[in-house]
Scaffold this motif. Structure first.
Motif, short mmCIF file in Angstrom:
data_model
loop_
_atom_site.label_atom_id
_atom_site.label_comp_id
_atom_site.label_asym_id
_atom_site.label_seq_id
_atom_site.Cartn_x
_atom_site.Cartn_y
_atom_site.Cartn_z
N SER A 1 31.95 47.46 45.73
CA SER A 1 32.51 46.37 44.92
C SER A 1 31.46 45.30 44.64
CB SER A 1 33.74 45.77 45.58
OG SER A 1 33.42 45.19 46.82
N VAL A 2 30.59 45.02 45.62
CA VAL A 2 29.53 44.03 45.43
C VAL A 2 28.55 44.52 44.36
CG1 VAL A 2 27.55 42.89 46.54
CG2 VAL A 2 29.72 43.14 47.77
N LEU A 3 28.15 45.77 44.45
CA LEU A 3 27.22 46.33 43.47
C LEU A 3 27.84 46.37 42.08
CD1 LEU A 3 25.81 49.14 45.74
CD2 LEU A 3 24.51 47.21 44.83
N ARG A 4 29.11 46.71 42.00
CA ARG A 4 29.79 46.72 40.69
C ARG A 4 29.81 45.32 40.10
NH1 ARG A 4 34.43 47.08 39.56
NH2 ARG A 4 35.53 46.76 41.52
N ALA A 5 30.16 44.33 40.94
CA ALA A 5 30.25 42.94 40.46
C ALA A 5 28.89 42.45 39.98
CB ALA A 5 30.78 42.05 41.56
N GLU A 6 27.84 42.73 40.74
CA GLU A 6 26.49 42.31 40.35
C GLU A 6 26.08 42.87 38.99
OE1 GLU A 6 24.32 41.96 44.73
OE2 GLU A 6 23.83 43.63 43.40
N ARG A 7 26.55 44.07 38.71
CA ARG A 7 26.12 44.76 37.48
C ARG A 7 27.16 44.72 36.37
NH1 ARG A 7 23.54 46.57 41.83
NH2 ARG A 7 21.52 47.63 41.65
N GLY A 8 28.32 44.11 36.64
CA GLY A 8 29.36 44.02 35.63
C GLY A 8 29.96 45.37 35.26
N VAL A 9 30.11 46.25 36.24
CA VAL A 9 30.65 47.59 36.02
C VAL A 9 32.09 47.64 36.52
CG1 VAL A 9 30.38 50.03 36.64
CG2 VAL A 9 28.35 48.60 36.33
N SER A 10 32.99 48.11 35.68
CA SER A 10 34.40 48.23 36.09
C SER A 10 34.59 49.48 36.94
CB SER A 10 35.31 48.31 34.86
OG SER A 10 35.15 49.57 34.23
#
Length: 78
Positions: A11-20
């Motif tokens: 979830s942290v990596l998704r948030a950093e990269r703006g990936v749903s």
């Protein structure tokens, strides 16, 4: 938590990269709910899926997954 828990920073990596969740799931060829299960620790990925996730984010496997809880963000700065 059991002795076989696998912790992750998906979830942290998704948030950093703006990936749903849906975008990540599509890129990995899994159902988007699987990403939610992984993020909540309700499901441990296969080695193949874990490697694909780390490859997707272009980080080493141990950046995404750990057998020990990750420190809270900012706690290592103290």
């Amino acid at each position: 938590m059991s002795a076989e828990d696998v912790y992750n920073r998906i979830s942290v990596l998704r948030a950093e990269r703006g990936v749903s969740r849906k975008d990540l799931a599509a890129a990995l060829g899994v159902h988007y709910q699987t990403i939610g299960y992984l993020e909540r620790g309700e499901y441990s990925p296969s080695l193949f899926l874990a490697l694909r996730i780390s490859e997707y984010f272009e980080v080493p496997l141990e950046v995404v997954f750990s057998l020990k809880p990750f420190p809270r963000l900012g706690s290592e700065v103290k």
